[in-house]
Design a protein around this motif. Structure first.
Motif, PDB file in Angstrom:
ATOM      1  N   ILE A 164       0.836  -1.204   0.000  1.00 43.33           N
ATOM      2  CA  ILE A 164       0.000   0.000   0.000  1.00 43.33           C
ATOM      3  C   ILE A 164       0.870   1.251   0.000  1.00 43.33           C
ATOM      4  O   ILE A 164       0.565   2.248  -0.679  1.00 43.33           O
ATOM      5  N   GLU A 165       1.969   1.206   0.739  1.00 45.39           N
ATOM      6  CA  GLU A 165       2.888   2.348   0.767  1.00 45.39           C
ATOM      7  C   GLU A 165       3.511   2.571  -0.613  1.00 45.39           C
ATOM      8  O   GLU A 165       3.621   3.712  -1.082  1.00 45.39           O
ATOM      9  N   GLU A 166       3.905   1.479  -1.267  1.00 44.22           N
ATOM     10  CA  GLU A 166       4.466   1.604  -2.619  1.00 44.22           C
ATOM     11  C   GLU A 166       3.415   2.132  -3.590  1.00 44.22           C
ATOM     12  O   GLU A 166       3.705   2.969  -4.454  1.00 44.22           O
ATOM     13  N   GLN A 167       2.189   1.664  -3.454  1.00 48.23           N
ATOM     14  CA  GLN A 167       1.103   2.126  -4.316  1.00 48.23           C
ATOM     15  C   GLN A 167       0.877   3.625  -4.153  1.00 48.23           C
ATOM     16  O   GLN A 167       0.723   4.355  -5.141  1.00 48.23           O
ATOM     17  N   ALA A 168       0.878   4.087  -2.916  1.00 42.67           N
ATOM     18  CA  ALA A 168       0.672   5.513  -2.667  1.00 42.67           C
ATOM     19  C   ALA A 168       1.801   6.343  -3.269  1.00 42.67           C
ATOM     20  O   ALA A 168       1.568   7.428  -3.828  1.00 42.67           O
ATOM     21  N   ALA A 169       3.042   5.838  -3.173  1.00 45.27           N
ATOM     22  CA  ALA A 169       4.182   6.573  -3.727  1.00 45.27           C
ATOM     23  C   ALA A 169       4.090   6.662  -5.248  1.00 45.27           C
ATOM     24  O   ALA A 169       4.369   7.719  -5.842  1.00 45.27           O
ATOM     25  N   LEU A 170       3.698   5.568  -5.897  1.00 42.39           N
ATOM     26  CA  LEU A 170       3.563   5.584  -7.358  1.00 42.39           C
ATOM     27  C   LEU A 170       2.437   6.512  -7.801  1.00 42.39           C
ATOM     28  O   LEU A 170       2.570   7.247  -8.791  1.00 42.39           O
ATOM     29  N   GLU A 171       1.328   6.470  -7.096  1.00 40.29           N
ATOM     30  CA  GLU A 171       0.212   7.355  -7.444  1.00 40.29           C
ATOM     31  C   GLU A 171       0.608   8.816  -7.286  1.00 40.29           C
ATOM     32  O   GLU A 171       0.197   9.675  -8.079  1.00 40.29           O
ATOM     33  N   LYS A 172       1.425   9.100  -6.295  1.00 41.20           N
ATOM     34  CA  LYS A 172       1.885  10.474  -6.098  1.00 41.20           C
ATOM     35  C   LYS A 172       2.802  10.911  -7.233  1.00 41.20           C
ATOM     36  O   LYS A 172       2.750  12.060  -7.690  1.00 41.20           O
ATOM     37  N   ARG A 173       3.654   9.984  -7.710  1.00 44.89           N
ATOM     38  CA  ARG A 173       4.547  10.309  -8.830  1.00 44.89           C
ATOM     39  C   ARG A 173       3.761  10.515 -10.116  1.00 44.89           C
ATOM     40  O   ARG A 173       4.060  11.404 -10.918  1.00 44.89           O
ATOM     41  N   ALA A 201       4.008   4.214 -14.894  1.00 42.12           N
ATOM     42  CA  ALA A 201       5.189   4.989 -14.521  1.00 42.12           C
ATOM     43  C   ALA A 201       6.301   4.800 -15.540  1.00 42.12           C
ATOM     44  O   ALA A 201       7.019   5.751 -15.890  1.00 42.12           O
ATOM     45  N   ALA A 202       6.459   3.567 -16.047  1.00 45.15           N
ATOM     46  CA  ALA A 202       7.496   3.308 -17.050  1.00 45.15           C
ATOM     47  C   ALA A 202       7.188   4.041 -18.349  1.00 45.15           C
ATOM     48  O   ALA A 202       8.086   4.610 -18.998  1.00 45.15           O
ATOM     49  N   GLU A 203       5.924   4.047 -18.758  1.00 44.12           N
ATOM     50  CA  GLU A 203       5.539   4.758 -19.984  1.00 44.12           C
ATOM     51  C   GLU A 203       5.756   6.258 -19.830  1.00 44.12           C
ATOM     52  O   GLU A 203       6.223   6.934 -20.753  1.00 44.12           O
ATOM     53  N   LYS A 204       5.449   6.779 -18.668  1.00 40.38           N
ATOM     54  CA  LYS A 204       5.643   8.208 -18.435  1.00 40.38           C
ATOM     55  C   LYS A 204       7.120   8.563 -18.478  1.00 40.38           C
ATOM     56  O   LYS A 204       7.514   9.590 -19.045  1.00 40.38           O
ATOM     57  N   ALA A 205       7.961   7.692 -17.908  1.00 38.56           N
ATOM     58  CA  ALA A 205       9.402   7.948 -17.922  1.00 38.56           C
ATOM     59  C   ALA A 205       9.952   7.877 -19.341  1.00 38.56           C
ATOM     60  O   ALA A 205      10.859   8.636 -19.712  1.00 38.56           O
ATOM     61  N   ALA A 206       9.412   6.982 -20.176  1.00 35.48           N
ATOM     62  CA  ALA A 206       9.900   6.838 -21.550  1.00 35.48           C
ATOM     63  C   ALA A 206       9.558   8.053 -22.401  1.00 35.48           C
ATOM     64  O   ALA A 206      10.252   8.367 -23.370  1.00 35.48           O
ATOM     65  N   CYS A 207       8.476   8.724 -22.034  1.00 31.50           N
ATOM     66  CA  CYS A 207       8.047   9.893 -22.814  1.00 31.50           C
ATOM     67  C   CYS A 207       8.808  11.157 -22.433  1.00 31.50           C
ATOM     68  O   CYS A 207       8.690  12.183 -23.116  1.00 31.50           O
ATOM     69  N   HIS A 209       0.522  11.304 -10.400  1.00 30.08           N
ATOM     70  CA  HIS A 209      -0.467  12.382 -10.295  1.00 30.08           C
ATOM     71  C   HIS A 209      -0.047  13.359  -9.201  1.00 30.08           C
ATOM     72  O   HIS A 209      -0.691  13.452  -8.151  1.00 30.08           O
ATOM     73  N   PRO A 210       1.047  14.085  -9.421  1.00 32.08           N
ATOM     74  CA  PRO A 210       1.508  15.022  -8.385  1.00 32.08           C
ATOM     75  C   PRO A 210       0.521  16.162  -8.191  1.00 32.08           C
ATOM     76  O   PRO A 210      -0.108  16.628  -9.142  1.00 32.08           O
ATOM     77  N   LYS A 211       0.392  16.583  -6.963  1.00 29.16           N
ATOM     78  CA  LYS A 211      -0.485  17.712  -6.672  1.00 29.16           C
ATOM     79  C   LYS A 211       0.224  19.011  -7.025  1.00 29.16           C
ATOM     80  O   LYS A 211       1.420  19.159  -6.773  1.00 29.16           O
ATOM     81  N   PRO A 212      -0.503  19.973  -7.634  1.00 31.01           N
ATOM     82  CA  PRO A 212       0.136  21.257  -7.951  1.00 31.01           C
ATOM     83  C   PRO A 212       0.534  21.990  -6.680  1.00 31.01           C
ATOM     84  O   PRO A 212      -0.156  21.934  -5.665  1.00 31.01           O
ATOM     85  N   LYS A 213       1.684  22.659  -6.764  1.00 33.59           N
ATOM     86  CA  LYS A 213       2.155  23.398  -5.606  1.00 33.59           C
ATOM     87  C   LYS A 213       1.299  24.630  -5.376  1.00 33.59           C
ATOM     88  O   LYS A 213       0.905  25.319  -6.310  1.00 33.59           O
ATOM     89  N   SER A 214       1.037  24.907  -4.142  1.00 32.19           N
ATOM     90  CA  SER A 214       0.220  26.066  -3.797  1.00 32.19           C
ATOM     91  C   SER A 214       1.021  27.348  -3.981  1.00 32.19           C
ATOM     92  O   SER A 214       2.215  27.417  -3.670  1.00 32.19           O
TER      93      SER A 214
END
Length: 253
Positions: A57-66, A246-252, A68-73
């Protein structure tokens, strides 16, 4: 028990159910406070599966954050408030030891003297020590000490104690006993609210001492283990999708 008992017989009749109910309340309180042991026992049996699930679950949360990062305020940070140290505001988290009033200390000393000289001869050393510990601790109810005496201590007069003195003693002891009874009722109700969700688990755990109970407990543990393993399977499947994304995003990039 603000009103005096009309007679010694009435005092004994009124206190008898209170005295005996205290024992049942004490036993119930101890039972309820043992309920968390069942959850701890189950958690220990399932610890490896739970740790595996938590890591996934911790790994899943980290990948989801990478992904779909939240915009900085863009808002400025809120101003920091300095603690008011000049007004002598007390910290409510700091507990204070309250000294019992002098009349309470006197009442405890008098009760201890009466018990030592009038009743300790009939008690074993362990009970004597427990009674002394309760009386010497100003925060513990005196009724808890009286509840350790046998019922004869209430029903029978002390050597040399007349009818009227016996009645006065029961009036005083009755107040202490009823206060303790009411305290126990509140504690049992609070403990019951706290562990209400775990009572069924505790009943299963407690029944495991019998053959049928052991079989039922082991079946329950296996169901819980299966539930965790199914959750692990689900998270692992989701992780495979996230890793590909994540791999597809890194390749792009």
């Amino acid at each position: 028990m603000s009103d005096p008992f009309p007679s010694l017989e009435a005092a004994i009749a009124a206190l008898r159910p209170v005295y005996h109910t205290i024992g049942a309340l004490q036993a119930r309180r101890e039972e309820l406070r043992a309920v968390p042991l069942a959850q701890a026992f189950l958690d220990d049996l399932l610890a490896s599966d739970q740790m595996r699930l938590d890591a996934l679950i911790e790994e899943q949360a980290a990948l989801e954050k990478r992904l779909h990062p939240k915009p900085k305020s863009t808002l400025p940070p809120p101003p920091r408030l300095r603690p008011d140290r000049d007004k002598g505001v007390s910290d409510p988290t700091q507990s204070r030891t309250m000294t019992p009033p002098a009349d309470h200390r006197l009442r405890r000393r008098e009760l201890k003297k009466l018990l030592v000289f009038g009743f300790f001869a009939q008690l074993d050393a362990e009970v004597q020590a427990e009674i002394n510990g309760i009386i010497d601790d100003g925060a513990r109810p005196l009724g808890a000490a009286l509840a350790l005496l046998g019922w004869d201590a209430f029903e029978q007069p002390v050597a040399g104690e007349g009818h009227d003195t016996h009645l006065i003693r029961l009036q005083d002891w009755g107040e202490l006993l009823c206060e303790y009874h009411n305290t126990l009722e509140r504690e049992v109700a609070a403990d019951l609210r706290q562990v209400a969700g775990s009572l069924a688990l505790w009943e299963r755990w407690r029944a495991r001492e019998t053959h049928d109970g052991r079989t039922a407990w082991e079946a329950y543990v296996e169901r819980e283990r299966g539930r965790l393993q199914q959750a692990i399977t689900n998270v692992e499947a989701n992780l495979r999708l996230l890793r590909c994304a994540a791999a597809e995003k890194a390749a792009c990039l």
